[in-house]
Design a protein around this motif. Sequence first.
Motif, PDB file in Angstrom:
ATOM      1  N   ASP A 349     -15.225  15.888 -12.416  1.00  0.00           N
ATOM      2  CA  ASP A 349     -14.037  15.834 -13.265  1.00  0.00           C
ATOM      3  C   ASP A 349     -13.530  14.390 -13.305  1.00  0.00           C
ATOM      4  O   ASP A 349     -14.026  13.518 -12.579  1.00  0.00           O
ATOM      5  CB  ASP A 349     -12.969  16.768 -12.696  1.00  0.00           C
ATOM      6  CG  ASP A 349     -11.902  17.120 -13.723  1.00  0.00           C
ATOM      7  OD1 ASP A 349     -11.966  16.583 -14.845  1.00  0.00           O
ATOM      8  OD2 ASP A 349     -11.002  17.916 -13.396  1.00  0.00           O
ATOM      9  N   ASP A 350     -12.535  14.151 -14.171  1.00  0.00           N
ATOM     10  CA  ASP A 350     -11.889  12.845 -14.150  1.00  0.00           C
ATOM     11  C   ASP A 350     -11.305  12.579 -12.767  1.00  0.00           C
ATOM     12  O   ASP A 350     -10.868  13.499 -12.070  1.00  0.00           O
ATOM     13  CB  ASP A 350     -10.752  12.784 -15.177  1.00  0.00           C
ATOM     14  CG  ASP A 350     -11.241  12.990 -16.599  1.00  0.00           C
ATOM     15  OD1 ASP A 350     -12.349  12.529 -16.907  1.00  0.00           O
ATOM     16  OD2 ASP A 350     -10.525  13.618 -17.390  1.00  0.00           O
ATOM     17  N   ILE A 351     -11.290  11.298 -12.393  1.00  0.00           N
ATOM     18  CA  ILE A 351     -10.747  10.893 -11.097  1.00  0.00           C
ATOM     19  C   ILE A 351      -9.741   9.768 -11.312  1.00  0.00           C
ATOM     20  O   ILE A 351     -10.019   8.803 -12.027  1.00  0.00           O
ATOM     21  CB  ILE A 351     -11.864  10.401 -10.154  1.00  0.00           C
ATOM     22  CG1 ILE A 351     -12.763  11.569  -9.730  1.00  0.00           C
ATOM     23  CG2 ILE A 351     -11.291   9.701  -8.933  1.00  0.00           C
ATOM     24  CD1 ILE A 351     -13.969  11.142  -8.912  1.00  0.00           C
ATOM     25  N   ALA A 352      -8.566   9.915 -10.719  1.00  0.00           N
ATOM     26  CA  ALA A 352      -7.584   8.837 -10.729  1.00  0.00           C
ATOM     27  C   ALA A 352      -6.866   8.819  -9.397  1.00  0.00           C
ATOM     28  O   ALA A 352      -6.620   9.873  -8.802  1.00  0.00           O
ATOM     29  CB  ALA A 352      -6.577   9.012 -11.866  1.00  0.00           C
ATOM     30  N   LEU A 353      -6.569   7.633  -8.900  1.00  0.00           N
ATOM     31  CA  LEU A 353      -5.796   7.513  -7.669  1.00  0.00           C
ATOM     32  C   LEU A 353      -4.947   6.254  -7.731  1.00  0.00           C
ATOM     33  O   LEU A 353      -5.294   5.275  -8.389  1.00  0.00           O
ATOM     34  CB  LEU A 353      -6.700   7.536  -6.434  1.00  0.00           C
ATOM     35  CG  LEU A 353      -7.830   6.506  -6.339  1.00  0.00           C
ATOM     36  CD1 LEU A 353      -7.365   5.259  -5.620  1.00  0.00           C
ATOM     37  CD2 LEU A 353      -9.029   7.110  -5.608  1.00  0.00           C
ATOM     38  N   LEU A 354      -3.838   6.308  -7.037  1.00  0.00           N
ATOM     39  CA  LEU A 354      -2.881   5.207  -7.029  1.00  0.00           C
ATOM     40  C   LEU A 354      -2.360   5.037  -5.609  1.00  0.00           C
ATOM     41  O   LEU A 354      -1.839   5.988  -5.020  1.00  0.00           O
ATOM     42  CB  LEU A 354      -1.731   5.498  -7.992  1.00  0.00           C
ATOM     43  CG  LEU A 354      -0.565   4.521  -8.036  1.00  0.00           C
ATOM     44  CD1 LEU A 354      -1.029   3.144  -8.493  1.00  0.00           C
ATOM     45  CD2 LEU A 354       0.518   5.042  -8.979  1.00  0.00           C
ATOM     46  N   ALA A 355      -2.546   3.845  -5.056  1.00  0.00           N
ATOM     47  CA  ALA A 355      -2.092   3.552  -3.703  1.00  0.00           C
ATOM     48  C   ALA A 355      -0.851   2.667  -3.750  1.00  0.00           C
ATOM     49  O   ALA A 355      -0.826   1.649  -4.462  1.00  0.00           O
ATOM     50  CB  ALA A 355      -3.190   2.867  -2.910  1.00  0.00           C
ATOM     51  N   VAL A 356       0.176   3.057  -2.986  1.00  0.00           N
ATOM     52  CA  VAL A 356       1.401   2.281  -2.854  1.00  0.00           C
ATOM     53  C   VAL A 356       1.537   1.918  -1.378  1.00  0.00           C
ATOM     54  O   VAL A 356       1.602   2.797  -0.512  1.00  0.00           O
ATOM     55  CB  VAL A 356       2.641   3.095  -3.311  1.00  0.00           C
ATOM     56  CG1 VAL A 356       3.892   2.242  -3.179  1.00  0.00           C
ATOM     57  CG2 VAL A 356       2.463   3.585  -4.732  1.00  0.00           C
ATOM     58  N   THR A 357       1.572   0.617  -1.098  1.00  0.00           N
ATOM     59  CA  THR A 357       1.547   0.161   0.294  1.00  0.00           C
ATOM     60  C   THR A 357       2.713  -0.782   0.573  1.00  0.00           C
ATOM     61  O   THR A 357       3.050  -1.635  -0.250  1.00  0.00           O
ATOM     62  CB  THR A 357       0.222  -0.571   0.586  1.00  0.00           C
ATOM     63  OG1 THR A 357      -0.874   0.322   0.362  1.00  0.00           O
ATOM     64  CG2 THR A 357       0.164  -1.056   2.029  1.00  0.00           C
ATOM     65  N   ALA A 358       3.309  -0.608   1.739  1.00  0.00           N
ATOM     66  CA  ALA A 358       4.280  -1.580   2.228  1.00  0.00           C
ATOM     67  C   ALA A 358       3.512  -2.708   2.879  1.00  0.00           C
ATOM     68  O   ALA A 358       2.801  -2.491   3.861  1.00  0.00           O
ATOM     69  CB  ALA A 358       5.224  -0.925   3.238  1.00  0.00           C
ATOM     70  N   PRO A 359       3.581  -3.920   2.326  1.00  0.00           N
ATOM     71  CA  PRO A 359       2.754  -5.009   2.855  1.00  0.00           C
ATOM     72  C   PRO A 359       3.115  -5.366   4.291  1.00  0.00           C
ATOM     73  O   PRO A 359       4.284  -5.259   4.705  1.00  0.00           O
ATOM     74  CB  PRO A 359       3.061  -6.163   1.894  1.00  0.00           C
ATOM     75  CG  PRO A 359       4.356  -5.833   1.237  1.00  0.00           C
ATOM     76  CD  PRO A 359       4.421  -4.346   1.190  1.00  0.00           C
ATOM     77  N   ARG A 360       2.121  -5.790   5.021  1.00  0.00           N
ATOM     78  CA  ARG A 360       2.355  -6.181   6.418  1.00  0.00           C
ATOM     79  C   ARG A 360       3.128  -7.485   6.517  1.00  0.00           C
ATOM     80  O   ARG A 360       3.885  -7.704   7.448  1.00  0.00           O
ATOM     81  CB  ARG A 360       1.000  -6.366   7.133  1.00  0.00           C
ATOM     82  CG  ARG A 360       0.362  -5.042   7.557  1.00  0.00           C
ATOM     83  CD  ARG A 360      -0.912  -5.331   8.337  1.00  0.00           C
ATOM     84  NE  ARG A 360      -1.457  -4.109   8.928  1.00  0.00           N
ATOM     85  CZ  ARG A 360      -1.081  -3.614  10.097  1.00  0.00           C
ATOM     86  NH1 ARG A 360      -0.136  -4.219  10.793  1.00  0.00           N
ATOM     87  NH2 ARG A 360      -1.639  -2.526  10.572  1.00  0.00           N
ATOM     88  N   TYR A 361       2.885  -8.348   5.516  1.00  0.00           N
ATOM     89  CA  TYR A 361       3.532  -9.654   5.558  1.00  0.00           C
ATOM     90  C   TYR A 361       4.303  -9.869   4.278  1.00  0.00           C
ATOM     91  O   TYR A 361       3.943  -9.373   3.209  1.00  0.00           O
ATOM     92  CB  TYR A 361       2.494 -10.751   5.737  1.00  0.00           C
ATOM     93  CG  TYR A 361       1.583 -10.516   6.916  1.00  0.00           C
ATOM     94  CD1 TYR A 361       2.030 -10.734   8.219  1.00  0.00           C
ATOM     95  CD2 TYR A 361       0.296 -10.014   6.730  1.00  0.00           C
ATOM     96  CE1 TYR A 361       1.203 -10.497   9.306  1.00  0.00           C
ATOM     97  CE2 TYR A 361      -0.552  -9.768   7.813  1.00  0.00           C
ATOM     98  CZ  TYR A 361      -0.078 -10.015   9.098  1.00  0.00           C
ATOM     99  OH  TYR A 361      -0.908  -9.768  10.156  1.00  0.00           O
ATOM    100  N   ALA A 362       5.360 -10.646   4.327  1.00  0.00           N
ATOM    101  CA  ALA A 362       6.187 -10.928   3.152  1.00  0.00           C
ATOM    102  C   ALA A 362       5.372 -11.713   2.135  1.00  0.00           C
ATOM    103  O   ALA A 362       4.445 -12.450   2.490  1.00  0.00           O
ATOM    104  CB  ALA A 362       7.423 -11.716   3.550  1.00  0.00           C
ATOM    105  N   SER A 363       5.749 -11.596   0.843  1.00  0.00           N
ATOM    106  CA  SER A 363       5.059 -12.314  -0.228  1.00  0.00           C
ATOM    107  C   SER A 363       5.216 -13.818  -0.031  1.00  0.00           C
ATOM    108  O   SER A 363       6.251 -14.302   0.370  1.00  0.00           O
ATOM    109  CB  SER A 363       5.638 -11.904  -1.585  1.00  0.00           C
ATOM    110  OG  SER A 363       5.530 -10.514  -1.775  1.00  0.00           O
TER     111      SER A 363
END
Length: 363
Positions: A349-363
């Motif tokens: 079937d169609d596949i979609a995924l979205l990851a949302v991550t809190a970065p370990r280090y500041a931008s």
Amino acid sequence: MAGHPATVCVRGDAPAHHRLVIDPDDVAGLGEALQGFPPVPSRWIDPVSAPDWLVPDGFGEIGSIVVTPLPGHGVPAGALVLLRRSADRAYTPDEEVFARLFAARAGSAISAARSFAAQASITETLVRELLPPVLHRVEGVELAGRYRPASDSERVGGDFYDVHPVGDEHLAVLGDVCGKGLEAAVVTGKVRSVVQALLPMSDDHQRVLTLLNDALLGRHGTRFVTLVLASVRPVEGGVRLRLTSGGHLPPLVVRTTGAVEEAPTSGTLVGVLPEVVSTTAEVLLAPGETCLLYTDGITEAVGGPLGDEMFGEERLHAVLASCAGMPADAVAEHVHMVAAEWIGGGSHDDIALLAVTAPRYAS
């Protein structure tokens, strides 16, 4: 005077393509031929009057000229001009008839090619609008997505994801329209457009789902959608998420310890019942932790050593646990890669995924 695309070919040489800025009326019958009018008999055309732009370099003295239209599908496709040297005999009436028959078939082919090219251009434009966006890191949040249509011969389908900036947060949306292929993609486009129009009220997930449900009811028969709304806001110490499911699989949260948790959100399908009911969950991601939104194209993917086993929730949890502490792009890529290896060359079937991550280090 407008330019005219032209292809010139002398017997024994390769065709050459030009754009000529000319007056077609310099050649008897050419202006009429370009408008689709019947051809002028060759004997009526004086070869001596042929303009320089009509004669290829080194061709020699013209002895006979045939001009005939290239009829297209409702619109003339152009004109065919044949030149014969004065050292050769003039075109005979039978040769002129043959030239006209050839021109009729060539004109039809050219017209069809133009039509297909125009359709391909339109399709490409529509497909670009339907494809998921390329995601980038935003201030305080890492975002990454992966998408794979059900068939390698298609580029769009029923799964999708989007991320929209809304004030000081972002609204992430991942969904799965019933079905696959172009028909599902059309509904996908509508869902994405409606959600975008509802961004001003995105702080109220239930209202967004209700209005989307109203927009879908009765419009596409049995077409419905499941989706997850995620309001994403960077806060001190991580990223805060508000997650609401509209009949979709609950998002998964992977902690830095490797523990994988299901977000406590649930809801009804969108586009089926007169009312939708949902619950919203709040999740705090500490630095290095990730929330994964995904479609059932992953968990229901059939493959494995014997090609007959579902990927399943348990296997997905194990894969996610191994991603603890990874950046969003690495998490999305790893999950997608493992699922693709599981499927192998089989259908899916169609596949979609979205990851949302809190970065370990500041931008």
